[in-house]
Design an enzyme around this catalytic site. Structure first.
Site, PDB file in Angstrom:
ATOM      1  CG  ASP A 177      -0.191  -0.156   2.531  1.00  0.00           C
ATOM      2  OD1 ASP A 177       0.612   0.731   2.850  1.00  0.00           O
ATOM      3  OD2 ASP A 177      -0.400  -1.166   3.229  1.00  0.00           O
TER       4      ASP A 177
ATOM      5  CD  GLU B 102      18.872 -25.268 -14.235  1.00  0.00           C
ATOM      6  OE1 GLU B 102      17.706 -25.679 -14.242  1.00  0.00           O
ATOM      7  OE2 GLU B 102      19.692 -25.579 -13.326  1.00  0.00           O
TER       8      GLU B 102
END
Ligand code: GLA
Length: 728
Positions: free
Chosen positions: A531, A611
């Site tokens: 928020d 990876e």
């Protein structure tokens, strides 16, 4: 000048680049809300206001039938004087009556943007302030309505201060921050619901005659609803229609409620949730409500989001990392959970350094004797046997590998199995004679008490000073129940939720200003406290504990309506994913995390060379596009919430001048014999030619925006591609 007072018309008009907000003092001194919409030349819009009466709606004596508080659009809507709609204020006077009657008293224009004592708020010299003071008809109670205007971002902020100049205490039973009355029309509310690991799902509800409410009573804004909504025309979409965004700059209990009344007028109120709220304001005291940020767009949700993003980036987020490039981090949570020691962490840091990671974050489990989630919250001292030495020595070992060092805290919570609890059991919220609820085996500290905040402040600052710490993750892993503060009398227990927030904000202010070089990331079981309140103290928030790239599409897409990409914590994790067991290509995990802060949350020592090479490539690619992604205008192109319309989710970030864009498209569903899909770009210059990923062919901006381009088809599960669009 963004604020214009017309004394003759008795109007106050706030102008931003594309919007206009108008109020007027009416014949009996009520401050009416007259207009909020598209900018135009100054004109007195009060002709458009309906004041009239219907039977059973009372009238002030002075006006007779032509006027009723129940119909007048008002800046400060109150209980007790015949306005039966939802309203912002219910004030219990010292004589026991529940009524207020605020009338115009004075007005003042101030340079710069106001701040609110003890509460987060948008700030900046580029803002201006209008303060309109209303005074109660019968009592020495003053209502100071604060308006902040930021022209450039079409942002208007509001906050209310209630000043009690009587000689007795008054009680606030509701004290919301703002009322917004809408012009005639049919409206929808767009809100963002969810749960842990599934935050901010898009939901659109038509506002009818019954109330539509989003709220929290959890002591935190929560995963379940977000203190941000859009109220829009029924047919508004990303590019079209009137849309009003309302974001509360507050991280505690909230309520946003809208209804259409008997005369087909729609009203919304937003502020602190009145449930379990009852605040005493003593003689001579002032109560400040949290701030509301309002953004209006006549061009749909895309523009609204962009205005709010810019305002949050420039006028809400603070500190050294406001504009600075944030380090690419690796966090050990999903890699080790509680099962680690210093050697393990250092080996991860070593491998991470090789592929370009810049910051190592040690998550939960480094303090007290915490090896699982049953103990030690509240005991913020390092477990030196687990760390194989002091915290300082561990930080040095990580630094020696070439990485900065960061650390996890959960300062607001306490385990029963902790030294802090043994010494101060009363520090935890607990109702006398009742057993308190545990959640994840923990209680909540009573941050409404200064001595509790001070204890945590001392512990945290000691740790932060003890080692070279560059990052803090501030977590909060349960919601508040058993609310009761032992230091407050019975009649003040209704103040505890808000006092808790004031205590938390004060602690955050102290710590973040004392350690300006530390990058703070807010977290609450993932995105349970995402928020504008937390963003004032911490520039980024861990968006969700769900790191699955496909689930993240919805989560990040929903979050983007209010909050900028730059504030969204997003990490690449392993597959099968720990929350969903889904297997997705590493490239897709990277592409999704780019539209956030991009980091890693995996055991790099267990990755294959291939990876590692892919992650190394991603870090380079992310940095190449860093400014474009972090500061560009963000557009949602294809929604992940409409699988019947498209199998893709696509979003875009584009330079403000339209010279460069990056589109990310992810296919989140598979289908046989798939129909070709296109994506329409936004924000380009219509008459300029562009290339896509360095193509030989050139495309006219107008064409890319009206017809779009064909998305690449890859025959794999969950493919994704980036499309870099540059001027030819
Ligand atoms: C919360 C956070 C996670 C992790 C754990 C540690 O759930 O969201 O990222 O930090 O706590 O307990």
């Amino acid at each position: 000048m963004a604020i214009f007072e017309n004394k003759q018309d008795k109007t106050f008009t706030l102008f931003t680049e594309s919007t206009m907000y108008q109020m007027r003092v009416d014949s009996i001194g009520v401050l009416q809300h007259v207009y909020y919409g598209k900018r135009m030349e100054y004109t007195n819009m009060s002709y458009s206001v309906y004041e009239g009466s219907t039977s059973f709606s009372p009238n002030p004596l002075a006006t007779g039938w032509t006027y009723s508080n129940n119909h007048v659009p008002q800046e400060l809507s109150v209980t007790g004087i015949g306005d039966f709609r939802i309203n912002a204020l219910a004030l219990r006077n010292s004589d026991g009556s529940l009524a207020a009657d605020p009338r115009f008293y004075s007005a003042e224009i101030l340079k710069g943007k106001y701040s609110i004592p003890g509460l987060p708020a948008f700030y900046g010299e580029d803002g201006e302030t209008l303060v309109i003071t209303l005074k109660d008809e019968a009592y020495e109670i003053y209502y100071h309505l604060y308006y902040g205007v930021f022209e450039k971002y079409d942002l208007i902020t509001r906050s209310l201060r209630i000043e009690n100049k009587t000689d007795k205490e008054i009680k606030l039973e509701r004290a919301l921050s703002a009322t917004l009355d809408f012009p005639n029309g049919k409206y929808d509310m767009i809100s963002f619901y969810g749960r842990h690991a599934r935050e901010r799902m898009f939901e659109r509800t038509h506002i009818k005659h019954s109330k539509v409410t989003v709220s929290s009573v959890r002591g935190a804004s929560g995963h379940m609803e977000n203190p941000f909504v859009i109220i829009s025309d029924k047919n508004a979409n990303e590019e079209y229609g009137n849309a009003w965004g309302m974001a509360l700059v507050y991280s505690g209990n909230f309520e946003i409620c809208a209804e259409t009344d008997l005369m087909e007028k729609t009203r919304a109120v937003i502020g602190i949730n009145p449930e379990n709220f009852n605040y005493g304001v003593g003689a001579g005291e002032v109560f400040c409500t949290p701030e509301v940020a309002l953004v209006y767009s006549s061009e749909g949700f895309g523009k609204l989001s962009n205005c709010l993003h810019k305002a949050i980036r420039n006028n809400l987020v603070r500190g050294e990392y406001k504009y600075a490039q944030r380090p690419v981090l690796i966090n050990n949570w999903e890699a080790t959970y509680f099962d680690f020691n210093a050697d393990k962490l250092v080996s991860m840091a070593r491998d991470a350094a090789e592929i370009g990671v810049e910051l190592f974050v040690m998550d939960d489990g480094w303090f007290g004797h915490r090896d699982d989630d049953r103990t030690s919250l509240g005991d913020w001292f390092p477990n030196e046997s687990k760390l194989q030495g002091t915290l300082k020595s561990l930080a040095e070992r990580i630094n020696n590998e070439g990485l900065k060092f960061g650390i996890w805290f959960e300062p607001e919570c306490i385990s029963e199995d902790s030294e802090l609890y043994k010494a101060h059991p009363d520090y935890a919220f607990k109702i006398p004679n009742r057993e308190a609820q545990v959640s994840r085996n923990q209680y909540i500290l009573d941050f409404s008490r200064k001595e509790v905040c001070d204890n945590i402040y001392e512990q945290l600052t000691k740790v932060l000073k003890s080692a070279n710490i560059s990052y803090v993750k501030w977590d909060f892993n349960r919601h508040i129940s058993d609310l009761y503060s032992v230091t407050l009398p019975a009649e003040r227990q209704g103040e505890v939720y808000h006092r808790y927030m004031l205590g938390l904000y004060d602690l955050l202010e102290r710590i973040t200003s004392e350690f300006p070089h530390i990058l703070f990331e807010s977290c609450s079981g993932g995105g349970g406290r995402f928020d504008c309140g937390m963003l004032y103290y911490m520039p980024q928030v861990w968006t969700s504990d769900n790191s699955d790239a496909i689930d993240r599409l919805k989560i990040q897409y929903g979050t983007s309506f209010a909050y900028p990409v730059r504030t969204m914590g997003a990490h690449v994790s392993v597959c099968p994913n720990h929350q969903t067991a889904r297997v997705t290509p590493l490239k897709t995990r990277g592409n999704v995390a780019y539209f956030g802060t991009y980091g890693l949350e995996l055991d790099i020592t267990k990755m294959t060379d291939e990876e590692k090479e892919e992650i190394k490539r991603q870090i380079k690619e992310f940095k190449k596009y860093y400014d474009l992604i972090q500061y560009g205008d963000y557009y949602r192109l294809i929604s992940p919430f409409t699988v019947d319309e498209s199998l893709y989710c696509a979003w875009e970030t584009v330079k403000e001048d339209g010279s460069e864009a990056l589109v990310c498209a992810v296919r989140y569903e598979s289908d046989a014999n798939t129909a070709p899909e296109t994506v329409k770009v936004r924000g380009l210059c219509p008459d300029k030619l562009y290339r896509i990923n360095g193509s030989k062919e050139t495309y006219l901006g107008a064409a890319l925006m009206s017809v779009g381009f064909l998305l690449k088809y890859d025959f794999i599960s969950y493919p994704s591609n980036l499309y870099h669009i540059t001027l030819a």
